[in-house]
Design a protein around this motif. Structure first.
Motif, PDB file in Angstrom:
ATOM      1  N   ARG A 110      14.088  -5.197 -30.901  1.00 39.46           N
ATOM      2  CA  ARG A 110      13.867  -5.495 -32.309  1.00 39.46           C
ATOM      3  C   ARG A 110      12.583  -6.277 -32.599  1.00 39.46           C
ATOM      4  N   THR A 111      11.984  -6.882 -31.579  1.00 41.21           N
ATOM      5  CA  THR A 111      10.814  -7.715 -31.806  1.00 41.21           C
ATOM      6  C   THR A 111       9.728  -7.385 -30.790  1.00 41.21           C
ATOM      7  N   LEU A 112       8.497  -7.278 -31.286  1.00 39.84           N
ATOM      8  CA  LEU A 112       7.326  -7.026 -30.446  1.00 39.84           C
ATOM      9  C   LEU A 112       6.541  -8.331 -30.329  1.00 39.84           C
ATOM     10  N   TYR A 113       6.016  -8.591 -29.142  1.00 36.42           N
ATOM     11  CA  TYR A 113       5.223  -9.794 -28.903  1.00 36.42           C
ATOM     12  C   TYR A 113       3.824  -9.389 -28.431  1.00 36.42           C
ATOM     13  N   ALA A 114       2.838 -10.157 -28.868  1.00 39.98           N
ATOM     14  CA  ALA A 114       1.448  -9.897 -28.497  1.00 39.98           C
ATOM     15  C   ALA A 114       0.766 -11.201 -28.122  1.00 39.98           C
ATOM     16  N   VAL A 115      -0.123 -11.145 -27.138  1.00 41.11           N
ATOM     17  CA  VAL A 115      -1.007 -12.283 -26.893  1.00 41.11           C
ATOM     18  C   VAL A 115      -2.103 -12.262 -27.945  1.00 41.11           C
ATOM     19  N   ASN A 116      -2.655 -13.420 -28.238  1.00 39.82           N
ATOM     20  CA  ASN A 116      -3.891 -13.533 -29.022  1.00 39.82           C
ATOM     21  C   ASN A 116      -4.938 -14.057 -28.055  1.00 39.82           C
ATOM     22  N   GLU A 117      -5.690 -13.121 -27.466  1.00 39.30           N
ATOM     23  CA  GLU A 117      -6.567 -13.464 -26.352  1.00 39.30           C
ATOM     24  C   GLU A 117      -7.865 -14.090 -26.848  1.00 39.30           C
ATOM     25  N   ARG A 118      -7.749 -15.376 -27.186  1.00 36.89           N
ATOM     26  CA  ARG A 118      -8.874 -16.136 -27.701  1.00 36.89           C
ATOM     27  C   ARG A 118      -8.925 -17.490 -27.003  1.00 36.89           C
ATOM     28  N   GLU A 119     -10.033 -18.215 -27.219  1.00 40.32           N
ATOM     29  CA  GLU A 119     -10.204 -19.502 -26.549  1.00 40.32           C
ATOM     30  C   GLU A 119      -9.038 -20.438 -26.840  1.00 40.32           C
ATOM     31  N   ASP A 120      -8.615 -20.494 -28.104  1.00 35.66           N
ATOM     32  CA  ASP A 120      -7.397 -21.231 -28.456  1.00 35.66           C
ATOM     33  C   ASP A 120      -6.249 -20.239 -28.379  1.00 35.66           C
ATOM     34  N   GLY A 121      -5.660 -20.129 -27.198  1.00 35.41           N
ATOM     35  CA  GLY A 121      -4.692 -19.073 -26.939  1.00 35.41           C
ATOM     36  C   GLY A 121      -3.413 -19.216 -27.741  1.00 35.41           C
ATOM     37  N   ALA A 122      -2.838 -18.083 -28.113  1.00 34.07           N
ATOM     38  CA  ALA A 122      -1.581 -18.072 -28.844  1.00 34.07           C
ATOM     39  C   ALA A 122      -0.836 -16.777 -28.533  1.00 34.07           C
ATOM     40  N   VAL A 123       0.437 -16.758 -28.916  1.00 29.00           N
ATOM     41  CA  VAL A 123       1.268 -15.559 -28.830  1.00 29.00           C
ATOM     42  C   VAL A 123       1.901 -15.345 -30.201  1.00 29.00           C
ATOM     43  N   THR A 124       2.143 -14.073 -30.548  1.00 29.47           N
ATOM     44  CA  THR A 124       2.613 -13.706 -31.877  1.00 29.47           C
ATOM     45  C   THR A 124       3.832 -12.812 -31.776  1.00 29.47           C
ATOM     46  N   ALA A 125       4.779 -12.977 -32.701  1.00 28.78           N
ATOM     47  CA  ALA A 125       5.979 -12.147 -32.779  1.00 28.78           C
ATOM     48  C   ALA A 125       5.918 -11.259 -34.013  1.00 28.78           C
TER      49      ALA A 125
END
Length: 398
Positions: A110-125
């Motif tokens: 039901r949920t997709l996750y992605a990295v945010n491949e940047r210097e200030d790293g994050a992950v997104t749902a």
């Protein structure tokens, strides 16, 4: 300049062209979990239908890219594929997600996750039923390049290439991300030859469910952690050291759970690894060829068929898919040969949930190629024309 120590963003920018940018790290992972299907969403102008409860008919395909690279995408790419023919159709995007270079889906689908491949790293749902972005959370590190969901669905694991760290986030019942419960930086052993620091490349749960393994290209080491499923913390229990300068990138387990296969990016080899489920101890075997010959090649990752009989390797540079027979219950890989991937710089490969198709995301040519997989021989046969996808660095079929 040593390419292994270029920052992720600088490396992409330095080689970006009108069709695709180039990066030598990131979108890997074993065959993405298919999860349980969710009710279909109405078709809209923003993309194909969400996963359907019906096994036949078009299935969703999600595409990772770099939004900050020249010629890159605008977010998570949306498409659909025909499980029988392999033909990819449709186009669209989940916007508002920066540099989603690697994707994974929750076990419940039901949920997709992605990295945010940047210097200030994050992950997104992202909620798949209506493709709503549920929010992002910082990893505490730089340039996350891989993420995976723990099999029980309560934690998201991610690897920060730039800072050489791994992070753990809670996953709420809604699929949205909760608090970050852990960040561990690989401070030892010292970096390998030509490296200036650690470069965590993958963070994946072993089949036993109790151990998390982090592959670090910069330290030539695979770290095994025990995950506390109440606190969401990691405790190191073992290390496996590759030969100096190997540059381990991606680890894929055999379905039997006693062996795993390691792609070494820098010395262009693969290795069979023995794994002890009780202790989490990994033992890396001798280097083996990738089928690339004498040319420059950077193996990206391996996938293994569901029956454990065959394995495939993406070769960047040689631009091929190597095919291996898996023998002795997983203890041996035997190279059978290679086939052209049909694109340039295959960054990521994935098998469809039924194992009948193999997808290759080709970064430099900006497309996805598809192959039929012969269940008996493991042979690969091209399935139609490549599907254009800007700076294609990850292809996730559900």
């Amino acid at each position: 300049m040593n390419r292994a120590d270029l920052s992720r963003r600088r490396f992409v920018g330095a080689f970006a062209g009108t069709a695709a940018g180039v990066s030598l790290s990131a979108c890997d992972g074993g065959s993405p979990p298919s999860g349980a299907p969710v009710p279909p969403a109405p078709a809209t102008a923003t993309g194909p239908p969400a996963p359907s409860a019906t096994p036949s008919g078009p299935r969703p395909l999600y595409l990772g890219t770099y939004t900050s690279a020249d010629g890159g995408g605008e977010g998570i790419g949306l498409a659909a594929y025909d499980p029988a023919t392999g033909r990819i159709t449709g186009a669209g995007v989940v916007g508002g997600v920066g540099d989603p270079s690697f994707l994974a889906v929750h076990p419940d689908g039901r949920t997709l996750y992605a990295v945010n491949e940047r210097e200030d790293g994050a992950v997104t749902a992202v909620r798949l039923s209506d493709r709503k972005v549920l929010g992002s959370s910082a990893t505490g590190g730089a340039s996350p390049c891989h993420l995976s969901v723990h099999p029980r669905g309560r934690f998201l694991l991610s690897a920060d290439y730039g800072s050489g760290s791994v992070a753990v986030h809670r996953i709420r019942a809604s699929g949205a991300l909760g608090e970050r419960t852990e960040t561990v930086t690989h401070s030892e052993p010292p970096p390998g030859p030509g490296q200036q620091g650690p470069h965590a490349h993958q963070c994946v749960t072993a089949p036993d469910g109790g151990h998390v393994l982090a592959v670090d290209l910069g330290t030539d080491t695979v770290y095994t952690y025990r995950l506390d499923e109440r606190a969401g913390t990691l405790t190191e229990v073992s290390r496996a050291t590759a030969r100096p300068g190997a540059g381990p990138r991606h680890l894929t387990f055999h379905p039997g759970g006693r062996y795993a296969y390691l792609a070494n990016e820098l010395d262009d080899t693969v290795a069979v690894c023995a794994y002890e489920p009780g202790s989490g101890r990994l033992t890396i075997g001798e280097p083996q060829p990738t089928g690339s010959g004498s040319g420059t090649n950077y193996p990206a990752q391996l996938v293994v068929t569901g029956d454990g009989r065959y394995a495939y390797l993406a070769n960047r540079g040689h631009n091929s898919l190597a095919r291996y027979a898996v023998e002795e219950d997983g203890a041996r890989l035997r190279l059978l040969g290679t086939v052209p991937v049909g694109g340039d710089f295959p960054r990521h490969i994935a098998l469809s949930p039924d194992g009948g198709l193999l997808f290759a995301a080709n970064q430099r040519s900006g497309d996805v190629t598809v192959f039929h997989v012969d269940a008996d021989s493991g042979g690969l046969r091209p399935a139609g024309e490549p599907f254009a996808s800007p700076v294609a660095v990850c292809a996730l079929p559900l």
